[in-house]
Write a protein that holds these residues in place. Sequence first.
Motif, short mmCIF file in Angstrom:
data_model
loop_
_atom_site.label_atom_id
_atom_site.label_comp_id
_atom_site.label_asym_id
_atom_site.label_seq_id
_atom_site.Cartn_x
_atom_site.Cartn_y
_atom_site.Cartn_z
N TRP A 182 0.83 -1.21 0.00
CA TRP A 182 0.00 0.00 0.00
C TRP A 182 0.86 1.26 0.00
O TRP A 182 0.57 2.21 -0.73
CB TRP A 182 -0.90 0.00 1.23
CG TRP A 182 -1.97 -1.04 1.22
CD1 TRP A 182 -2.47 -1.69 0.14
CD2 TRP A 182 -2.66 -1.55 2.36
NE1 TRP A 182 -3.43 -2.59 0.53
CE2 TRP A 182 -3.58 -2.52 1.88
CE3 TRP A 182 -2.60 -1.31 3.73
CZ2 TRP A 182 -4.42 -3.22 2.73
CZ3 TRP A 182 -3.45 -2.00 4.58
CH2 TRP A 182 -4.35 -2.95 4.09
N SER A 194 -3.80 2.18 -3.92
CA SER A 194 -3.73 1.86 -2.50
C SER A 194 -5.13 1.77 -1.90
O SER A 194 -5.46 0.80 -1.20
CB SER A 194 -2.91 2.90 -1.75
OG SER A 194 -1.57 2.88 -2.15
N MET A 230 1.88 6.45 4.55
CA MET A 230 1.20 6.93 3.35
C MET A 230 0.91 8.43 3.44
O MET A 230 0.90 9.12 2.42
CB MET A 230 -0.11 6.15 3.15
CG MET A 230 0.09 4.70 2.79
SD MET A 230 -1.47 3.77 2.76
CE MET A 230 -2.40 4.69 1.54
#
Length: 562
Positions: A182, A194, A230
């Motif tokens: 991801w 993702s 992320m």
Amino acid sequence: MLTYTPAVQHAQPPASERPWLLLLLAFVWLWPGVFAHDLWAPMEPQLLTVIEQWRNGGHWALPTLFDRPYWEAAPVYVWLGAASQAVFSPWLLDAYEAVRLVNVGLMAIGFCCIGGAARQFLGRRFGRTAVLVLIGCPGLLMPAHLMSTIPLLFTGAAMCFYGLSLAKARVIMASLMLGGGWVLLALSGSLLLSLSLMLLGACLPLSPHWRYRRYYLVLPTALLWAWPQMLLWPYALYQADTAAFFSWWQQQALMPFGGFGQIQFDFSLWYYLKNLLWFAFPAWPLAIWSASRLRLADSDWGILGMAWLALLGFLLAVSPLQFQDLLVILLPPLAVFGAAKLDALRRGAAAFLNWFGIMTFGLLALFLWLGFAAMNYGWPLKLAERAVYFSPYYQTDVDYFPILVACVFTPLWLWAITRQHVRGRQAVTNWAAGITLSWSLLLTLFLPWLDAAKSQRPVVQQMQKAFDADAVRRLQAGQECVSVEAGNHTARIAWQQYGWLTLDVDNPHCRYRLVRRSPQATTPAAGWQELWAGARPREKREWLALWQRLPAKPTEPAKTLQ
């Protein structure tokens, strides 16, 4: 006494285990195209320039091309390329090769992940088979060996697939791989894949095959460690340039659909289906064969593969961007499906695949050897004429090391295809060996010829020869300049990489101007004359032209009235 004598069973010969052959084949597949050539369009010139500008003082969170945000360059690819240059260039590799080395590492990781997933789902030996199926896919060749962000998508998807395959056996490793996939996909510059694979992971427990305690631990653990990483890059981008962040968020964060400010859709199903036929061959016919022999809905890996293909296939079908390399996101389940029932492939089908591969790649290898002789020695004559037509800048260049490599690969392939008792696994191995041979011959025997056709170096050299000795002296002394418009990235990158001349951006005082024009527009603007025009071979849309300002006409004295 009556006795029953069973019919004689003709057992198939046992398959020989030679894992080192797969390692050798994968190693040979990974390297051709990495070394000894210039920057090739469409992505290499821009990506290398972004990396160089990042190393020369750019902000780590904002990829830029000539001081403007360039979202086509994935941030993580820029970081890896710069790190590879710092480690390997110039003492071992040149700047171009060092960046392409990133592709080698990413593809190797992707192969290992898909092989590991096939082993976890299907059992021993199936991992090797899945990797062979991948090596045989023609669509992987170009994006895997040239500077491109596509290997990031392939490797990120493969890591997610591998992480899901580990969920029953190793919770921590599964969480690390799934979350790592991801993160890698998010750092490609778009959150779409993702978020899509997170949605896929959350929906898998709808099937009873994915309702088990360990999977309920894997999913939140992966989310907990992946989400902060992320969000790190978007936060750093916001801190570095707020305007650039909102531009990315509104227009690029969900590419290829746009951003959160505007989401676009289109119908691209037929485009991707048409290209899948060659891009993922023989993975897709083998996957169909496995689906016809198995009840995929009765296994966890079957549910995962079907859900993966349905979700990501739907995204491609409604994508406004038609770009065939995006099909790499479908390869993980196709490779595993293709490996599942390969050993049960009917003898006739295996023989046809084997025969088709031998004929196709055998004729292609023969053509490549004849082409090498034609472009360097003039025989066969017709082929030599076509070689000059498609690459007129090529000068005879015979390097004996690539010839030696090609001479080694060719008999090895001939040895590989002479095995008897060819079944499904051997047919796919021969196919993978054939495509590896063809790619290796093309990127050894034909590399200088291809480089002369695809590089901008000959164009730069031809333009610089258009200046006379006095103009060269004045340009080198800084007494004259050549102007180019800011948006002409092709020319700016080409002269930065291959020329001695430094172009001035939008300088109206320069005596010379480098412009873009169509091949038919031969008349320069008023007040200018054209000294040179050219482009790469067979370029039909856009040429570069060098204009020189004409001297101003002297003003005539006014006449006196008598």
